[in-house]
Design a protein around this motif. Sequence first.
Motif, PDB file in Angstrom:
ATOM      1  N   ARG A  22       0.819  -1.218   0.000  1.00 27.93           N
ATOM      2  CA  ARG A  22       0.000   0.000   0.000  1.00 27.93           C
ATOM      3  C   ARG A  22       0.849   1.264   0.000  1.00 27.93           C
ATOM      4  NH1 ARG A  22      -3.209  -2.371   4.442  1.00 27.93           N
ATOM      5  NH2 ARG A  22      -2.978  -0.495   5.693  1.00 27.93           N
ATOM      6  N   HIS A  23       2.060   1.156   0.527  1.00 30.90           N
ATOM      7  CA  HIS A  23       2.915   2.336   0.661  1.00 30.90           C
ATOM      8  C   HIS A  23       4.333   2.026   0.197  1.00 30.90           C
ATOM      9  CE1 HIS A  23      -0.044   4.759   2.841  1.00 30.90           C
ATOM     10  NE2 HIS A  23      -0.338   3.673   3.524  1.00 30.90           N
ATOM     11  N   HIS A  24       4.715   2.583  -0.962  1.00 34.33           N
ATOM     12  CA  HIS A  24       6.080   2.400  -1.456  1.00 34.33           C
ATOM     13  C   HIS A  24       7.099   2.923  -0.449  1.00 34.33           C
ATOM     14  CE1 HIS A  24       4.880   0.779  -5.154  1.00 34.33           C
ATOM     15  NE2 HIS A  24       4.710   1.889  -5.856  1.00 34.33           N
ATOM     16  N   CYS A  25       6.731   3.960   0.305  1.00 28.68           N
ATOM     17  CA  CYS A  25       7.684   4.543   1.254  1.00 28.68           C
ATOM     18  C   CYS A  25       8.067   3.545   2.342  1.00 28.68           C
ATOM     19  CB  CYS A  25       7.103   5.811   1.887  1.00 28.68           C
ATOM     20  SG  CYS A  25       5.613   5.526   2.886  1.00 28.68           S
ATOM     21  N   LEU A  26       7.168   2.631   2.674  1.00 27.53           N
ATOM     22  CA  LEU A  26       7.461   1.614   3.681  1.00 27.53           C
ATOM     23  C   LEU A  26       8.502   0.644   3.139  1.00 27.53           C
ATOM     24  CD1 LEU A  26       6.494   0.872   6.548  1.00 27.53           C
ATOM     25  CD2 LEU A  26       4.845  -0.659   5.484  1.00 27.53           C
ATOM     26  N   ASP A  27       8.318   0.220   1.906  1.00 27.61           N
ATOM     27  CA  ASP A  27       9.296  -0.663   1.268  1.00 27.61           C
ATOM     28  C   ASP A  27      10.623   0.068   1.089  1.00 27.61           C
ATOM     29  OD1 ASP A  27       9.529  -3.331   0.468  1.00 27.61           O
ATOM     30  OD2 ASP A  27       9.431  -2.800  -1.647  1.00 27.61           O
ATOM     31  N   PHE A  28      10.547   1.365   0.803  1.00 29.40           N
ATOM     32  CA  PHE A  28      11.746   2.187   0.651  1.00 29.40           C
ATOM     33  C   PHE A  28      12.527   2.239   1.965  1.00 29.40           C
ATOM     34  CE2 PHE A  28      13.641   6.549   0.757  1.00 29.40           C
ATOM     35  CZ  PHE A  28      14.549   6.403  -0.279  1.00 29.40           C
ATOM     36  N   ASP A  42      21.524  -3.979   1.991  1.00 25.20           N
ATOM     37  CA  ASP A  42      21.154  -2.636   1.570  1.00 25.20           C
ATOM     38  C   ASP A  42      20.893  -2.666   0.069  1.00 25.20           C
ATOM     39  OD1 ASP A  42      20.847   0.009   0.915  1.00 25.20           O
ATOM     40  OD2 ASP A  42      22.566   0.704   2.081  1.00 25.20           O
ATOM     41  N   MET A  43      19.627  -2.555  -0.300  1.00 22.98           N
ATOM     42  CA  MET A  43      19.257  -2.601  -1.718  1.00 22.98           C
ATOM     43  C   MET A  43      19.628  -1.329  -2.466  1.00 22.98           C
ATOM     44  SD  MET A  43      15.525  -4.360  -1.467  1.00 22.98           S
ATOM     45  CE  MET A  43      15.253  -5.868  -0.529  1.00 22.98           C
ATOM     46  N   LEU A  44      20.031  -0.289  -1.738  1.00 24.42           N
ATOM     47  CA  LEU A  44      20.426   0.963  -2.381  1.00 24.42           C
ATOM     48  C   LEU A  44      21.938   1.186  -2.274  1.00 24.42           C
ATOM     49  CD1 LEU A  44      17.624   3.301  -0.945  1.00 24.42           C
ATOM     50  CD2 LEU A  44      17.525   1.775  -2.933  1.00 24.42           C
ATOM     51  N   ALA A  71      22.266   7.420  -5.970  1.00 24.77           N
ATOM     52  CA  ALA A  71      22.053   6.377  -4.967  1.00 24.77           C
ATOM     53  C   ALA A  71      22.271   6.942  -3.566  1.00 24.77           C
ATOM     54  CB  ALA A  71      22.979   5.196  -5.227  1.00 24.77           C
ATOM     55  N   GLN A  72      23.263   7.827  -3.430  1.00 23.46           N
ATOM     56  CA  GLN A  72      23.524   8.451  -2.131  1.00 23.46           C
ATOM     57  C   GLN A  72      22.351   9.322  -1.697  1.00 23.46           C
ATOM     58  OE1 GLN A  72      26.051   8.156   0.245  1.00 23.46           O
ATOM     59  NE2 GLN A  72      24.527   9.355   1.367  1.00 23.46           N
ATOM     60  N   ARG A  73      21.759  10.046  -2.630  1.00 26.96           N
ATOM     61  CA  ARG A  73      20.590  10.865  -2.310  1.00 26.96           C
ATOM     62  C   ARG A  73      19.430   9.983  -1.845  1.00 26.96           C
ATOM     63  NH1 ARG A  73      18.829  14.035  -7.114  1.00 26.96           N
ATOM     64  NH2 ARG A  73      17.314  14.854  -5.633  1.00 26.96           N
ATOM     65  N   MET A  74      19.274   8.837  -2.484  1.00 26.35           N
ATOM     66  CA  MET A  74      18.223   7.906  -2.073  1.00 26.35           C
ATOM     67  C   MET A  74      18.484   7.392  -0.659  1.00 26.35           C
ATOM     68  SD  MET A  74      17.628   5.726  -5.607  1.00 26.35           S
ATOM     69  CE  MET A  74      16.375   4.648  -4.873  1.00 26.35           C
ATOM     70  N   ARG A  75      19.727   7.051  -0.375  1.00 30.55           N
ATOM     71  CA  ARG A  75      20.060   6.548   0.963  1.00 30.55           C
ATOM     72  C   ARG A  75      19.849   7.629   2.019  1.00 30.55           C
ATOM     73  NH1 ARG A  75      24.456   4.177  -2.060  1.00 30.55           N
ATOM     74  NH2 ARG A  75      25.910   5.758  -1.281  1.00 30.55           N
ATOM     75  N   THR A  76      20.182   8.859   1.668  1.00 29.75           N
ATOM     76  CA  THR A  76      19.998   9.965   2.616  1.00 29.75           C
ATOM     77  C   THR A  76      18.521  10.176   2.923  1.00 29.75           C
ATOM     78  OG1 THR A  76      22.029  11.057   1.889  1.00 29.75           O
ATOM     79  CG2 THR A  76      20.385  12.430   3.003  1.00 29.75           C
ATOM     80  N   LEU A  77      17.686  10.211   1.879  1.00 29.62           N
ATOM     81  CA  LEU A  77      16.249  10.383   2.121  1.00 29.62           C
ATOM     82  C   LEU A  77      15.701   9.203   2.916  1.00 29.62           C
ATOM     83  CD1 LEU A  77      13.687  12.062   1.691  1.00 29.62           C
ATOM     84  CD2 LEU A  77      13.263  10.719  -0.383  1.00 29.62           C
ATOM     85  N   ARG A  78      16.189   8.011   2.614  1.00 28.93           N
ATOM     86  CA  ARG A  78      15.730   6.837   3.373  1.00 28.93           C
ATOM     87  C   ARG A  78      16.004   7.026   4.868  1.00 28.93           C
ATOM     88  NH1 ARG A  78      18.736   1.505   1.915  1.00 28.93           N
ATOM     89  NH2 ARG A  78      20.419   2.647   2.947  1.00 28.93           N
ATOM     90  N   ALA A 140      10.396  12.609  -4.856  1.00 31.56           N
ATOM     91  CA  ALA A 140       9.200  13.390  -4.520  1.00 31.56           C
ATOM     92  C   ALA A 140       8.001  12.470  -4.313  1.00 31.56           C
ATOM     93  CB  ALA A 140       8.910  14.402  -5.623  1.00 31.56           C
ATOM     94  N   THR A 141       7.889  11.454  -5.152  1.00 34.37           N
ATOM     95  CA  THR A 141       6.790  10.491  -5.020  1.00 34.37           C
ATOM     96  C   THR A 141       6.886   9.734  -3.707  1.00 34.37           C
ATOM     97  OG1 THR A 141       6.665  10.236  -7.423  1.00 34.37           O
ATOM     98  CG2 THR A 141       5.678   8.491  -6.095  1.00 34.37           C
ATOM     99  N   ILE A 142       8.100   9.304  -3.361  1.00 33.16           N
ATOM    100  CA  ILE A 142       8.307   8.584  -2.099  1.00 33.16           C
ATOM    101  C   ILE A 142       8.012   9.499  -0.911  1.00 33.16           C
ATOM    102  CG2 ILE A 142      10.055   7.520  -0.625  1.00 33.16           C
ATOM    103  CD1 ILE A 142      11.401   6.570  -3.309  1.00 33.16           C
ATOM    104  N   ALA A 143       8.491  10.747  -0.982  1.00 37.90           N
ATOM    105  CA  ALA A 143       8.266  11.692   0.110  1.00 37.90           C
ATOM    106  C   ALA A 143       6.774  11.966   0.294  1.00 37.90           C
ATOM    107  CB  ALA A 143       9.016  12.993  -0.165  1.00 37.90           C
ATOM    108  N   ALA A 144       6.053  12.105  -0.815  1.00 37.82           N
ATOM    109  CA  ALA A 144       4.608  12.345  -0.724  1.00 37.82           C
ATOM    110  C   ALA A 144       3.901  11.154  -0.091  1.00 37.82           C
ATOM    111  CB  ALA A 144       4.048  12.632  -2.117  1.00 37.82           C
ATOM    112  N   ASP A 145       4.331   9.957  -0.457  1.00 37.61           N
ATOM    113  CA  ASP A 145       3.727   8.751   0.113  1.00 37.61           C
ATOM    114  C   ASP A 145       4.017   8.664   1.608  1.00 37.61           C
ATOM    115  OD1 ASP A 145       2.308   6.273  -0.103  1.00 37.61           O
ATOM    116  OD2 ASP A 145       4.225   5.210  -0.056  1.00 37.61           O
ATOM    117  N   ALA A 146       5.243   9.029   1.997  1.00 31.48           N
ATOM    118  CA  ALA A 146       5.588   9.018   3.423  1.00 31.48           C
ATOM    119  C   ALA A 146       4.739  10.032   4.192  1.00 31.48           C
ATOM    120  CB  ALA A 146       7.075   9.325   3.608  1.00 31.48           C
TER     121      ALA A 146
END
Length: 202
Positions: A22-28, A42-44, A71-78, A140-146
């Motif tokens: 239901r929430h990509h941010c959870l999987d993220f 670590d998948m990222l 990839a680093q930006r993704m890890r930071t947002l995670r 942005a999509t992940i952040a909105a979902d979170a």
Amino acid sequence: MEKPAVANHPHAALPPAPGADRHHCLDFADTAATLPAGQSYDMLAAPDSAMRWLATHDLTTPDVQLYEVCAQRMRTLRGHVRALFAARVEGVAPPEESLRAVNQALTAVPSAPLLAWDGAQGLRRVQAHPTDQAVNHALATIAADAADLLTGPDADLLAACGSAPCDRFLLRTHGRRHWCSTRCGDRARAARAYARRNDTSE
């Protein structure tokens, strides 16, 4: 904020936690996890595995090439999303820097479809995301979902896996269950049974 990326071991990855559909941010948030016996994944951790995660979740197209900085930006947002989830689960105020990071991701790209003209189709609305901004759009999509998860009805279901040392998040699906996988649930039950046996033998 985020620990340095560890080696990527896809074979060790657990199945998606309850609620991840239901929430990509959870999987993220769960793309990195601590496992028993000092193992982790670590998948990222690398651009190619980060790209696979994005493609699997329909957050980018196959023609996009990811670099380490992405990839680093993704890890930071995670790390920031995980901090917000942990604060919600613990019932404490979220870190200001994590709120800022998610809001920056939310506002980095246009959120509304833009008006465009096409000679064949005429005026239409398009979601602009040029290749060089593909990661911005994905984040942005992940952040909105979170943000939706943390402020919506599912927020009360958010939980941390109760089977140490696992540090994944999930949505409780029934009762008080708060394990992210069958494997973690079995391990928690085995640990409780072992503790009970020790108590009775003393």
